[in-house]
Enzyme design. Structure first.
Site, PDB file in Angstrom:
ATOM      1  N   SER A 146      -9.789   3.151 -13.205  1.00 43.33           N
ATOM      2  CA  SER A 146     -11.149   2.686 -13.438  1.00 43.33           C
ATOM      3  C   SER A 146     -11.175   1.154 -13.531  1.00 43.33           C
ATOM      4  O   SER A 146     -10.741   0.462 -12.616  1.00 43.33           O
ATOM      5  CB  SER A 146     -11.713   3.351 -14.695  1.00 43.33           C
ATOM      6  OG  SER A 146     -13.075   3.092 -14.863  1.00 43.33           O
ATOM      7  N   ASP A 176      -8.929   5.764  -8.999  1.00 44.16           N
ATOM      8  CA  ASP A 176     -10.390   5.710  -9.035  1.00 44.16           C
ATOM      9  C   ASP A 176     -10.869   4.344  -9.554  1.00 44.16           C
ATOM     10  O   ASP A 176     -11.626   4.261 -10.539  1.00 44.16           O
ATOM     11  CB  ASP A 176     -10.943   6.833  -9.909  1.00 44.16           C
ATOM     12  CG  ASP A 176     -12.108   7.570  -9.238  1.00 44.16           C
ATOM     13  OD1 ASP A 176     -12.361   7.321  -8.043  1.00 44.16           O
ATOM     14  OD2 ASP A 176     -12.774   8.380  -9.908  1.00 44.16           O
ATOM     15  N   HIS A 237     -14.308  11.366 -12.622  1.00 45.60           N
ATOM     16  CA  HIS A 237     -13.668  10.066 -12.822  1.00 45.60           C
ATOM     17  C   HIS A 237     -12.651  10.063 -13.951  1.00 45.60           C
ATOM     18  O   HIS A 237     -11.687   9.305 -13.912  1.00 45.60           O
ATOM     19  CB  HIS A 237     -14.769   9.031 -13.108  1.00 45.60           C
ATOM     20  CG  HIS A 237     -14.281   7.635 -13.272  1.00 45.60           C
ATOM     21  ND1 HIS A 237     -13.660   6.938 -12.251  1.00 45.60           N
ATOM     22  CD2 HIS A 237     -14.310   6.788 -14.348  1.00 45.60           C
ATOM     23  CE1 HIS A 237     -13.339   5.730 -12.693  1.00 45.60           C
ATOM     24  NE2 HIS A 237     -13.711   5.621 -13.943  1.00 45.60           N
TER      25      HIS A 237
END
Length: 303
Positions: A146, A176, A237
């Site tokens: 992230s 991600d 996510h």
């Protein structure tokens, strides 16, 4: 055909052990002569040997401990994982309500913390490991999930002045990664330029995406070869985390185990290919998608 020993999605042959290392003390030792600049989670094999090293950066609003199971999977295959707490998340309780002291939108301080943590490794890491377990810092990779993925790309793309590390990274992994919600909405320092193949990284890159992710395709489109992009269909996510974040809306923990095994396994295959020179597992996954523990939405290789 896939080799018979393609088992990267299963627990490896090494016994992975975890230590929390604080600024002033370590849970396994009375004290450290050279403590790290930030608290960190250290996951390594317990068996004697020299092992490649992966620095892993947590995501926004996360603790490094949320990734414990994922990092133990990687370490069980013969890697030392260093996961600093690069931003502090302080919980303040008022009755039944928990309030958070959050990091701001600018990731510059987190990038600088990663630089300091990396520069600590040559003098501090060896003393923090189990007996006869040693890091091979000539085989060093950087990864992040992230916002941690954005920080990893930012550091290696030199988006922040005076952020050079004393060690050289040889591979980059974005799990991600996120840099804002769309073009023109990046948080500082912006990473994405939306110009294809514009990243000047001079190293192999793996981008892991979730079917419900935001920016992973944009990150991959700017990577130059060698680069890999694998996307897990129907997963979200934070599905590779051990904990459910407040308000995340994610499915129960038990159903997220395939995502953790997938992320851990593809990271192991990539590290074996580019830190150890053995690409058999990575090529097997490229050619036989059914080896993954979940359905793959997309598999792209630039070689």
């Amino acid at each position: 055909a896939a080799p018979a020993d393609t088992k990267v999605f299963c627990t490896g042959k090494y016994t992975a052990v975890t230590a929390k290392i604080e600024l002033e003390r370590c849970t396994t030792k009375p004290s450290l002569s050279n403590p790290p600049p930030k608290p960190l989670l250290l996951v390594s094999p317990s068996e004697a040997g020299d092992y490649p090293v992966l620095v892993f950066l947590h995501g926004y609003l996360s603790y490094n401990t949320f990734y414990s199971q994922l990092l133990k999977h990687i370490a069980s295959h013969g890697f030392i994982v260093v996961a600093p707490q690069i931003s502090l998340l302080i919980t303040v309780g008022i009755g039944a309500i928990s309030l958070y002291s959050l990091a701001g939108p600018d990731a510059t301080a987190e990038i600088q913390s990663t630089v300091a943590e990396t520069n600590w490794l040559p003098d501090g890491l060896d003393d923090s490991l189990p007996p006869d377990v040693h890091p091979n810092l000539s085989r060093l990779a950087l990864s992040g999930h992230s916002r941690g993925g954005k920080a990893a790309f930012s550091l290696l793309l030199k988006k922040v002045p005076k952020s050079a590390t004393s060690l050289k990274f040889s591979a980059l992994i974005g799990v991600d990664p996120v840099d804002g919600m769309d073009k023109g909405k990046q948080t500082p320092p912006p990473v994405l330029s939306y110009i294809p193949r514009s990243f000047d990284l001079h190293m192999p890159v793996l981008v892991i995406g979730s079917g419900l992710g935001v920016n992973h395709e944009d990150f991959f489109s700017e990577c130059r070869k060698p680069a890999c992009h694998l996307v897990a269909r129907d997963f979200g996510h934070v599905d590779m985390l051990m904990m459910i974040l407040r308000g995340s809306g994610q499915r129960p923990v038990i159903s997220r185990e395939p995502m953790r095994r997938f992320v851990g396994g593809i990271i192991v295959a990539f590290l074996r290919a580019y830190l150890e020179g053995n690409s058999s597992d990575l090529m097997a996954i490229r050619d036989r998608h059914e080896l993954a523990p979940l359905e793959l939405q997309e598999v792209e290789f630039l070689l």
